[in-house]
Write a protein that holds these residues in place. Structure first.
Motif, PDB file in Angstrom:
ATOM      1  N   UNK A 246       0.720  -1.199  -0.041  1.00  0.00           N
ATOM      2  CA  UNK A 246       0.026  -0.007  -0.082  1.00  0.00           C
ATOM      3  C   UNK A 246       0.863   1.338   0.130  1.00  0.00           C
ATOM      4  N   UNK A 247       0.374   2.371  -0.475  1.00  0.00           N
ATOM      5  CA  UNK A 247       0.962   3.605  -0.592  1.00  0.00           C
ATOM      6  C   UNK A 247       0.075   4.724   0.046  1.00  0.00           C
ATOM      7  N   UNK A 248       0.845   5.665   0.715  1.00  0.00           N
ATOM      8  CA  UNK A 248       0.333   6.584   1.256  1.00  0.00           C
ATOM      9  C   UNK A 248       1.178   7.327   2.412  1.00  0.00           C
ATOM     10  N   UNK A 249       0.595   8.763   2.606  1.00  0.00           N
ATOM     11  CA  UNK A 249       1.139   9.375   3.736  1.00  0.00           C
ATOM     12  C   UNK A 249       2.803   9.331   3.628  1.00  0.00           C
ATOM     13  N   UNK A 250       3.043   9.414   2.308  1.00  0.00           N
ATOM     14  CA  UNK A 250       4.411   9.658   1.979  1.00  0.00           C
ATOM     15  C   UNK A 250       5.167   8.136   2.275  1.00  0.00           C
ATOM     16  N   UNK A 251       4.745   7.304   2.233  1.00  0.00           N
ATOM     17  CA  UNK A 251       5.468   5.800   2.606  1.00  0.00           C
ATOM     18  C   UNK A 251       4.774   4.691   1.805  1.00  0.00           C
ATOM     19  N   UNK A 252       5.667   3.599   1.569  1.00  0.00           N
ATOM     20  CA  UNK A 252       5.117   2.643   0.954  1.00  0.00           C
ATOM     21  C   UNK A 252       5.467   1.280   2.000  1.00  0.00           C
ATOM     22  N   UNK A 253       4.247   0.580   2.134  1.00  0.00           N
ATOM     23  CA  UNK A 253       4.257  -0.333   3.173  1.00  0.00           C
ATOM     24  C   UNK A 253       3.885  -1.732   2.615  1.00  0.00           C
ATOM     25  N   UNK A 254       4.705  -2.711   2.927  1.00  0.00           N
ATOM     26  CA  UNK A 254       4.515  -4.141   2.464  1.00  0.00           C
ATOM     27  C   UNK A 254       4.290  -5.024   3.408  1.00  0.00           C
ATOM     28  N   UNK A 278       4.603  -9.657   8.971  1.00  0.00           N
ATOM     29  CA  UNK A 278       5.998  -8.786   8.679  1.00  0.00           C
ATOM     30  C   UNK A 278       5.802  -7.204   7.754  1.00  0.00           C
ATOM     31  N   UNK A 279       5.804  -6.209   8.643  1.00  0.00           N
ATOM     32  CA  UNK A 279       5.422  -4.967   8.053  1.00  0.00           C
ATOM     33  C   UNK A 279       6.637  -4.255   7.696  1.00  0.00           C
ATOM     34  N   UNK A 280       6.917  -3.995   6.242  1.00  0.00           N
ATOM     35  CA  UNK A 280       8.182  -3.022   5.928  1.00  0.00           C
ATOM     36  C   UNK A 280       7.666  -1.661   5.455  1.00  0.00           C
ATOM     37  N   UNK A 281       8.209  -0.672   6.080  1.00  0.00           N
ATOM     38  CA  UNK A 281       7.623   0.479   5.580  1.00  0.00           C
ATOM     39  C   UNK A 281       8.778   1.490   4.972  1.00  0.00           C
ATOM     40  N   UNK A 282       8.924   1.916   3.967  1.00  0.00           N
ATOM     41  CA  UNK A 282       9.863   2.776   3.324  1.00  0.00           C
ATOM     42  C   UNK A 282       9.343   4.089   2.814  1.00  0.00           C
ATOM     43  N   UNK A 283      10.385   4.973   3.400  1.00  0.00           N
ATOM     44  CA  UNK A 283       9.882   6.406   3.343  1.00  0.00           C
ATOM     45  C   UNK A 283      11.172   7.200   2.388  1.00  0.00           C
ATOM     46  N   UNK A 284      11.372   8.335   2.127  1.00  0.00           N
ATOM     47  CA  UNK A 284      12.581   8.968   1.630  1.00  0.00           C
ATOM     48  C   UNK A 284      13.740   8.526   2.000  1.00  0.00           C
ATOM     49  N   UNK A 285      13.845   8.599   3.473  1.00  0.00           N
ATOM     50  CA  UNK A 285      15.209   8.538   3.987  1.00  0.00           C
ATOM     51  C   UNK A 285      15.320   7.338   4.773  1.00  0.00           C
ATOM     52  N   UNK A 286      14.282   6.320   5.283  1.00  0.00           N
ATOM     53  CA  UNK A 286      14.707   5.227   5.898  1.00  0.00           C
ATOM     54  C   UNK A 286      13.629   4.279   5.635  1.00  0.00           C
TER      55      UNK A 286
END
Length: 419
Positions: A246-254, A278-286
């Motif tokens: 899913x995408x939203x709030x400036x992040x991508x979550x798998x 297992x949740x993996x969240x990616x933002x621009x910096x981490x």
């Protein structure tokens, strides 16, 4: 056990008693439902019926009004021809009258009756399909009791529709103690209850099993034995059965889902499957990674892994679809209505407004709908005021179904004939 919410609707009781044949259309006005509420006022000097005042409050909240003063002002601004449709025949009630009437209501009865009416408007569930409901609590931050503690309410919401199904007051007690009284109002057969780790309690599991329901519960440190057992399972050898992104709030979550049946058994009553997300969240910096464990009383094959993932993710429907709307659209957290039971009564009216709008306009933006320039003309108020809906309502005590027509508020002459 308390009566199911459907039994609080007069026509449902008539069906149970054999006064109405199965399949017959029985109109149930919201007015008729509200007349079942006991009026604590003296009959002498009473200018407005209790149902009239409550209907005005409901319609005003549907139109986006947030406070008692706003409700009274909204009613005073109504065109003359609209008033009779809301039962106004002897002038508009003053804000003091509205406050006094709402303050005198029994909040438990009001909540049960209002949510019974919403339940009668819901579409019939698909036979042999599981229905997921989410249970969670919310504090009314602006409303504090005499000892400065906040009013805390526990609600249950249908995940598929986002319609509230009930609410109880947990102020002065705990959410755990409110679990059974809240779910007593619902027929739990083929219902899957989702809740956070606070409700991962053995008593809750026994309660749901006893009433024919199921659970999906998050396991954290409050159940150390179960948590340790789940953490020791050979998850590296267990395949991933579902992945969603899913995408939203400036992040991508798998989110990756693994499920396993433990032959030796899980150290929790009626638990059949262990779950790891297992949740993996990616933002621009981490990038962050989180592992969450859960258990369910559903056996392998009763639902698909995708359905399980949807139910777990759908638990947030109560936060995003109800609590957030009450806070942002209806400004509940800043509301300083705090006298006695008024905070809970207002929360019940907001629940009804949210549920009715979701039924009439699935997927619509509630904030946008309540910003209608002529709030008394808004389709939401119309859906309450003269809408007519048919549904198939399962009546659990009788073993048969009946088509129930549910009307909104009508003028006094119409109400007499149930139109």
């Amino acid at each position: 056990m308390p009566a199911l919410v459907s039994s609080l609707i007069p026509s449902a009781d008539a069906l149970h008693e054999g006064q109405v044949c199965a399949g017959q259309v029985v109109p149930v006005a919201v007015w008729e439902v509200l007349t079942t509420l006991p009026d604590p006022r003296s009959a002498r000097g009473r200018r407005h019926s209790l149902a009239t005042v409550v209907v005005i409050a409901i319609a005003a909240v549907l139109a986006g009004q947030r406070s008692l003063a706003a409700i009274a002002q909204w009613a005073g601004d109504l065109p003359v021809w609209v008033g009779p449709r809301l039962g106004i025949t002897r002038g508009v009630p003053a804000v003091s009258t509205i406050r006094r009437v709402l303050l005198g209501l029994d909040p438990d009865i009001l909540d049960a009756v209002v949510h019974a009416w919403l339940a009668a408007l819901d579409p019939a569930p698909t036979p042999d399909a599981f229905r997921a409901v989410a249970l969670d609590g919310k504090s009314c931050r602006g409303a504090r009791t005499s000892d400065t503690s906040r009013v805390h309410l526990v609600s249950v919401v249908d995940q598929a529709t986002g319609v509230p199904l009930g609410q109880v007051d947990a102020t002065g007690t705990s959410e755990i103690a409110c679990f059974a009284p809240l779910l007593d109002r619902i027929d739990l057969h083929s219902v899957v209850v989702t809740a956070d780790a606070l409700h991962t309690q053995t008593g809750h599991a026994h309660y749901l099993h006893r009433h024919g329901g199921h659970y999906i519960l998050i396991v954290k440190a409050n159940q150390p034995r179960v948590h340790a057992q789940l953490a020791r399972l050979p998850w590296r050898e267990i395949p991933i059965l579902d992945i969603t992104t899913g995408k939203g709030h400036g992040r991508i979550e798998t989110r990756a889902l693994q499920i396993v049946e433990v032959r030796a058994g899980i150290a929790f009553p009626h638990a059949k499957q262990a779950i790891r997300i297992v949740r993996q969240r990616r933002t621009q910096d981490k990038t962050t990674r989180e592992v969450v464990y859960a258990i369910t009383s559903l056996r392998f094959g009763q639902v698909t892994p995708a359905d399980l993932a949807t139910m777990i993710r759908g638990h947030w429907r109560i936060e995003n679809g109800v609590h957030y709307v009450r806070d942002v659209t209806y400004d509940e957290d800043r509301s300083q209505v705090r006298t006695a039971t008024l905070p809970r009564v207002m929360a019940t009216l907001r629940n009804l407004a949210i549920g009715r709008i979701r039924q009439a306009h699935p997927g619509a933006n509630i904030a946008a709908l309540t910003r209608h320039p002529g709030s008394w003309q808004s389709p939401e108020v119309g859906a309450l005021t003269w809408g007519f809906v048919r549904r198939r309502l399962p009546l659990c005590r009788a073993g048969f179904s009946a088509h129930i027509g549910v009307t909104g508020v009508a003028c006094g002459a119409d109400m007499a004939c149930g139109a």
